[in-house]
Design an enzyme around this catalytic site. Structure first.
Site, PDB file in Angstrom:
ATOM      1  N   LYS A 198      -6.219  47.163  87.653  1.00 23.94           N
ATOM      2  CA  LYS A 198      -6.137  47.901  86.366  1.00 23.94           C
ATOM      3  C   LYS A 198      -6.071  49.405  86.618  1.00 23.94           C
ATOM      4  CE  LYS A 198     -10.090  48.727  84.129  1.00 23.94           C
ATOM      5  NZ  LYS A 198     -10.416  50.117  83.745  1.00 23.94           N
ATOM      6  N   ASN A 199      -6.950  49.901  87.501  1.00 28.84           N
ATOM      7  CA  ASN A 199      -7.082  51.349  87.669  1.00 28.84           C
ATOM      8  C   ASN A 199      -5.965  51.969  88.502  1.00 28.84           C
ATOM      9  OD1 ASN A 199      -9.270  51.145  86.061  1.00 28.84           O
ATOM     10  ND2 ASN A 199     -10.792  51.364  87.692  1.00 28.84           N
ATOM     11  N   ARG A 249     -10.116  55.638  77.848  1.00 35.65           N
ATOM     12  CA  ARG A 249     -10.149  56.963  78.479  1.00 35.65           C
ATOM     13  C   ARG A 249      -8.924  57.173  79.361  1.00 35.65           C
ATOM     14  NH1 ARG A 249     -13.559  60.907  80.342  1.00 35.65           N
ATOM     15  NH2 ARG A 249     -13.113  61.619  82.460  1.00 35.65           N
ATOM     16  N   CYS A 303     -18.540  57.091  76.412  1.00 36.95           N
ATOM     17  CA  CYS A 303     -18.734  55.651  76.550  1.00 36.95           C
ATOM     18  C   CYS A 303     -20.123  55.432  77.151  1.00 36.95           C
ATOM     19  CB  CYS A 303     -17.646  55.048  77.417  1.00 36.95           C
ATOM     20  SG  CYS A 303     -17.881  55.418  79.134  1.00 36.95           S
ATOM     21  N   ARG A 337     -18.595  61.800  79.884  1.00 34.13           N
ATOM     22  CA  ARG A 337     -17.375  61.670  80.702  1.00 34.13           C
ATOM     23  C   ARG A 337     -16.435  62.824  80.346  1.00 34.13           C
ATOM     24  NH1 ARG A 337     -15.298  55.676  81.348  1.00 34.13           N
ATOM     25  NH2 ARG A 337     -14.428  56.554  83.254  1.00 34.13           N
ATOM     26  N   PRO A 338     -16.729  64.000  80.903  1.00 35.23           N
ATOM     27  CA  PRO A 338     -15.935  65.192  80.550  1.00 35.23           C
ATOM     28  C   PRO A 338     -14.531  65.124  81.151  1.00 35.23           C
ATOM     29  CG  PRO A 338     -17.508  65.678  82.289  1.00 35.23           C
ATOM     30  CD  PRO A 338     -17.765  64.270  81.871  1.00 35.23           C
ATOM     31  N   ASP A 341     -13.221  68.345  82.016  1.00 35.34           N
ATOM     32  CA  ASP A 341     -13.102  69.764  82.408  1.00 35.34           C
ATOM     33  C   ASP A 341     -12.276  69.957  83.682  1.00 35.34           C
ATOM     34  OD1 ASP A 341     -15.485  68.398  83.475  1.00 35.34           O
ATOM     35  OD2 ASP A 341     -15.793  70.274  84.572  1.00 35.34           O
ATOM     36  N   LEU A 342     -12.357  69.007  84.604  1.00 38.39           N
ATOM     37  CA  LEU A 342     -11.610  69.164  85.861  1.00 38.39           C
ATOM     38  C   LEU A 342     -10.108  68.981  85.621  1.00 38.39           C
ATOM     39  CD1 LEU A 342     -14.028  67.254  88.263  1.00 38.39           C
ATOM     40  CD2 LEU A 342     -13.826  69.731  87.910  1.00 38.39           C
ATOM     41  N   ASP A 393     -18.021  50.950  90.274  1.00 35.52           N
ATOM     42  CA  ASP A 393     -17.547  49.823  89.454  1.00 35.52           C
ATOM     43  C   ASP A 393     -18.038  48.481  89.980  1.00 35.52           C
ATOM     44  OD1 ASP A 393     -14.308  51.326  88.724  1.00 35.52           O
ATOM     45  OD2 ASP A 393     -16.317  51.672  87.936  1.00 35.52           O
ATOM     46  N   VAL A 411     -22.373  58.364  90.961  1.00 33.01           N
ATOM     47  CA  VAL A 411     -21.159  58.748  90.232  1.00 33.01           C
ATOM     48  C   VAL A 411     -21.450  58.848  88.736  1.00 33.01           C
ATOM     49  CG1 VAL A 411     -18.752  58.147  89.764  1.00 33.01           C
ATOM     50  CG2 VAL A 411     -19.742  57.672  92.005  1.00 33.01           C
ATOM     51  N   ARG A 420     -10.910  43.828  79.031  1.00 30.91           N
ATOM     52  CA  ARG A 420     -10.257  45.100  79.349  1.00 30.91           C
ATOM     53  C   ARG A 420      -9.924  45.182  80.835  1.00 30.91           C
ATOM     54  NH1 ARG A 420     -12.938  50.432  77.268  1.00 30.91           N
ATOM     55  NH2 ARG A 420     -11.113  51.102  78.462  1.00 30.91           N
TER      56      ARG A 420
HETATM   57  C1  EPZ Z   1     -12.093  56.176  87.093  1.00 30.98           C
HETATM   58  O1  EPZ Z   1     -12.584  56.773  85.924  1.00 30.98           O
HETATM   59  C2  EPZ Z   1     -12.071  54.679  86.814  1.00 30.98           C
HETATM   60  N1  EPZ Z   1     -11.211  54.414  85.660  1.00 30.98           N
HETATM   61  C3  EPZ Z   1     -13.494  54.196  86.510  1.00 30.98           C
HETATM   62  O2  EPZ Z   1     -13.439  52.782  86.361  1.00 30.98           O
HETATM   63  C4  EPZ Z   1     -14.377  54.521  87.702  1.00 30.98           C
HETATM   64  O3  EPZ Z   1     -15.701  54.156  87.395  1.00 30.98           O
HETATM   65  C5  EPZ Z   1     -14.315  56.025  87.999  1.00 30.98           C
HETATM   66  O4  EPZ Z   1     -12.947  56.427  88.201  1.00 30.98           O
HETATM   67  C6  EPZ Z   1     -15.114  56.394  89.233  1.00 30.98           C
HETATM   68  O5  EPZ Z   1     -14.629  55.691  90.323  1.00 30.98           O
HETATM   69  C7  EPZ Z   1      -9.867  54.452  85.834  1.00 30.98           C
HETATM   70  O6  EPZ Z   1      -9.373  54.720  86.902  1.00 30.98           O
HETATM   71  C8  EPZ Z   1      -9.033  54.133  84.629  1.00 30.98           C
HETATM   72  P1  EPZ Z   1     -13.899  60.180  87.383  1.00 30.98           P
HETATM   73  P2  EPZ Z   1     -12.490  58.387  85.759  1.00 30.98           P
HETATM   74  O7  EPZ Z   1     -13.107  61.237  86.683  1.00 30.98           O
HETATM   75  O8  EPZ Z   1     -11.311  58.901  86.487  1.00 30.98           O
HETATM   76  C9  EPZ Z   1     -17.232  63.381  86.519  1.00 30.98           C
HETATM   77  C10 EPZ Z   1     -13.817  50.691  85.367  1.00 30.98           C
HETATM   78  O9  EPZ Z   1     -14.866  50.064  85.230  1.00 30.98           O
HETATM   79  N2  EPZ Z   1     -16.125  64.153  85.937  1.00 30.98           N
HETATM   80  O10 EPZ Z   1     -13.561  59.848  88.811  1.00 30.98           O
HETATM   81  O11 EPZ Z   1     -12.623  58.711  84.332  1.00 30.98           O
HETATM   82  C11 EPZ Z   1     -17.532  62.109  85.746  1.00 30.98           C
HETATM   83  O12 EPZ Z   1     -18.437  62.361  84.683  1.00 30.98           O
HETATM   84  C12 EPZ Z   1     -13.794  52.177  85.098  1.00 30.98           C
HETATM   85  O13 EPZ Z   1     -12.724  50.208  85.742  1.00 30.98           O
HETATM   86  C13 EPZ Z   1     -16.343  65.479  85.577  1.00 30.98           C
HETATM   87  O14 EPZ Z   1     -17.430  66.006  85.737  1.00 30.98           O
HETATM   88  O15 EPZ Z   1     -13.795  58.846  86.534  1.00 30.98           O
HETATM   89  C14 EPZ Z   1     -18.153  61.218  86.793  1.00 30.98           C
HETATM   90  O16 EPZ Z   1     -19.509  61.527  86.955  1.00 30.98           O
HETATM   91  C15 EPZ Z   1     -15.127  52.681  84.561  1.00 30.98           C
HETATM   92  N3  EPZ Z   1     -15.318  66.198  85.033  1.00 30.98           N
HETATM   93  C16 EPZ Z   1     -17.394  61.616  88.072  1.00 30.98           C
HETATM   94  O17 EPZ Z   1     -16.841  62.910  87.808  1.00 30.98           O
HETATM   95  C17 EPZ Z   1     -14.070  65.649  84.851  1.00 30.98           C
HETATM   96  O18 EPZ Z   1     -13.161  66.363  84.361  1.00 30.98           O
HETATM   97  C18 EPZ Z   1     -16.265  60.663  88.426  1.00 30.98           C
HETATM   98  O19 EPZ Z   1     -15.440  60.537  87.267  1.00 30.98           O
HETATM   99  C19 EPZ Z   1     -13.869  64.300  85.231  1.00 30.98           C
HETATM  100  C20 EPZ Z   1     -14.913  63.578  85.776  1.00 30.98           C
END
Ligand code: EPZ
Length: 440
Positions: A23-24, A93, A117, A122-123, A125-126, A309, A331, A401
């Site tokens: 999926k991801n 998201r 969620c 889940r910001p 900002d990056l 995950d 994470v 999902r």
């Molecule tokens: C991806 O989400 C996956 N989803 C998530 O899988 C997975 O848990 C996550 O990566 C971590 O591996 C998809 O790929 C569709 P992140 P993503 O941005 O990209 C912080 C599942 O169950 N962060 O890597 O949204 C954030 O809060 C789902 O399949 C910022 O601070 O996650 C988190 O603590 C759930 N600022 C960390 O970074 C930002 O702009 C990692 O988030 C973005 C993220």
């Protein structure tokens, strides 16, 4: 129609199961189709509600999509639409991933801020930091992110945050950079296999990218990209989920269509608590569960560390392990909404800050439980496989999902599990004062 999964515990899982596409990986690959006119074809796509939602979002962005028999076709026919509406983006998201492709190719984008969620804050900002570094004008107004990129130029970007790299943040900024003039360097890029596969797809489209799978991506912008036909890789998290299913039920299961290299950390950690692994050829992995699982100290980290995950599924397993286990999610520190549901089944889990302390129980008892997110839902199904009696898992929409026909795959391994339609519960207000059922 709402459903519940009804699991009768006690079956030992044996046999073979084919793991679906990831999926991801599929979602950002679908978003990348916007980068090129014409017909993108993705194969081995899992049949998930999130994939169908992404098709809907792309349909609203000038694409004609179709999805059948694991093949998604995305024909980009009209490149004028640039807005993805809140009612769709708020459901998933990952739909935020279209922003980078829109900005890169159409130089305009308006995408609703994704909702929060249960995983916690889940910001984005990056993502926004990366687009601004590329010279895009980005404003956040009334819940929408509006971006324009007429004067974008390559840049040297540090994309890591306080919680480490961002998977979709890396995907988003990378897709925008492929069509941005000049050289872009993305430091602290996410190394997850899903990012690697997106890089492979973009290179096949004609992008110039080095460093896929490493924390440093170097992108040389090109003028145009071409539509491609490519495969979605196997889902390492679904594979991990079935590893836990075999381990918890003392089973002997062969997973087909897996990328063993992407399961390195899961195999390493789980081998230490008695689970046996044996590779079969290039793309199969045999898993045997021990008579008694041992407790462990588990911390989730960005790839190549142990995946967040897989945290809820591991917690289901450790709730029955001998001894005291500790689970820390680095994470998503708040990704523990599933603890009360496991405890309803007789698990003994306590949250201390961002650590869950798990005293292994002698047994779990089946009962009605509710999924709080897709991985928690999978964890509850796994707990139901070993619980005494019947477990009813509600909010199956979460599970759908991220898992393609989970109950059919488990049933194929000998599990006693059924998907049952939920009959709407009658409420007092459905009846007249004299007790007659009101007309529908
Ligand atoms: C991806 O989400 C996956 N989803 C998530 O899988 C997975 O848990 C996550 O990566 C971590 O591996 C998809 O790929 C569709 P992140 P993503 O941005 O990209 C912080 C599942 O169950 N962060 O890597 O949204 C954030 O809060 C789902 O399949 C910022 O601070 O996650 C988190 O603590 C759930 N600022 C960390 O970074 C930002 O702009 C990692 O988030 C973005 C993220």
């Amino acid at each position: 129609m709402p459903y519940k999964l009804v699991v009768q515990g006690g079956a030992e899982l044996n046999g073979r199961v084919t793991i679906s596409g990831a999926k991801n990986a599929a979602l950002p690959m679908m978003a990348a189709a916007i980068l090129a006119k014409g017909r993108t074809v993705l194969r081995n796509v899992p049949d998930l509600s999130d994939v169908r939602l992404m098709c809907e979002i792309l349909d609203g962005l000038g694409c004609e999509t179709s999805f059948e028999n694991g093949v998604v076709i995305i024909d980009v026919v009209d490149e004028t639409p640039v807005a993805a509406p809140y009612e769709l983006v708020s459901e998933m998201r990952a739909s935020f991933c279209v922003l980078g492709s829109l900005l890169g190719r159409r130089k305009r984008a308006e995408v609703a801020m994704p909702g929060g969620c249960v995983l916690g804050v889940r910001p984005v900002d990056l993502h926004i930091k990366g687009f601004k570094a590329l010279g895009a004008e980005v404003e956040v107004d009334a819940g929408n992110v509006r971006a324009s990129g007429d004067k974008m130029r390559g840049a040297h970007i540090f994309l890591g945050g306080s919680m480490g790299p961002s998977v979709t943040g890396t995907c988003n900024v990378l897709t925008a950079a492929t069509l941005t003039p000049g050289v872009t360097i993305i430091e602290e890029a996410a190394c997850e296999p899903e990012v690697q596969h997106l890089v492979d797809m973009l290179i096949a489209m004609g992008a110039k990218i080095q460093g896929g799978g490493t924390p440093r991506l170097v992108v040389e912008g090109v003028k145009a990209l071409k539509a491609v036909d490519c495969d979605v890789p196997p889902d390492r998290i679904e594979a991990g989920t079935f590893i836990v299913a075999a381990a918890m039920t003392r089973g002997d299961v062969v997973l087909d269509n897996v990328c063993v290299e992407h399961l390195g950390c899961v195999i390493d950690r789980f081998s230490k608590i008695g689970i046996e692994f044996e590779r079969e050829g290039q793309t199969s992995l045999r898993v045997r569960g021990p008579e008694q699982l041992e407790a462990m100290d588990l911390t989730t980290l960005p790839y190549p560390g142990f995946p967040t995950d897989m945290q809820a599924q591991s917690m289901a397993m450790l709730s029955m392990a001998k001894g005291i286990s500790f689970v820390c999610d680095k994470v998503y520190p708040d990704r523990f909404m599933h603890i009360p549901e496991f405890n309803r089944m007789g698990a003994n889990i306590r949250k201390e800050g961002n650590i869950a302390i798990i005293h292994g129980a002698d047994y779990l008892s089946g009962c009605p439980v509710k999924a709080t997110d897709l991985r928690a839902g999978a964890g509850l199904v796994l707990a139901g496989l070993v619980a005494r009696g019947k477990t009813e898992v509600l909010a199956v929409n979460y599970i759908d999902r991220g898992y393609d026909r989970i109950e059919e795959k488990l049933k194929g391994l000998g599990a006693n599990i059924e998907r049952v339609e939920l009959i709407p519960r009658r409420r007092r207000t459905d009846f007249t004062p004299s007790g007659r059922l009101k007309a529908a």
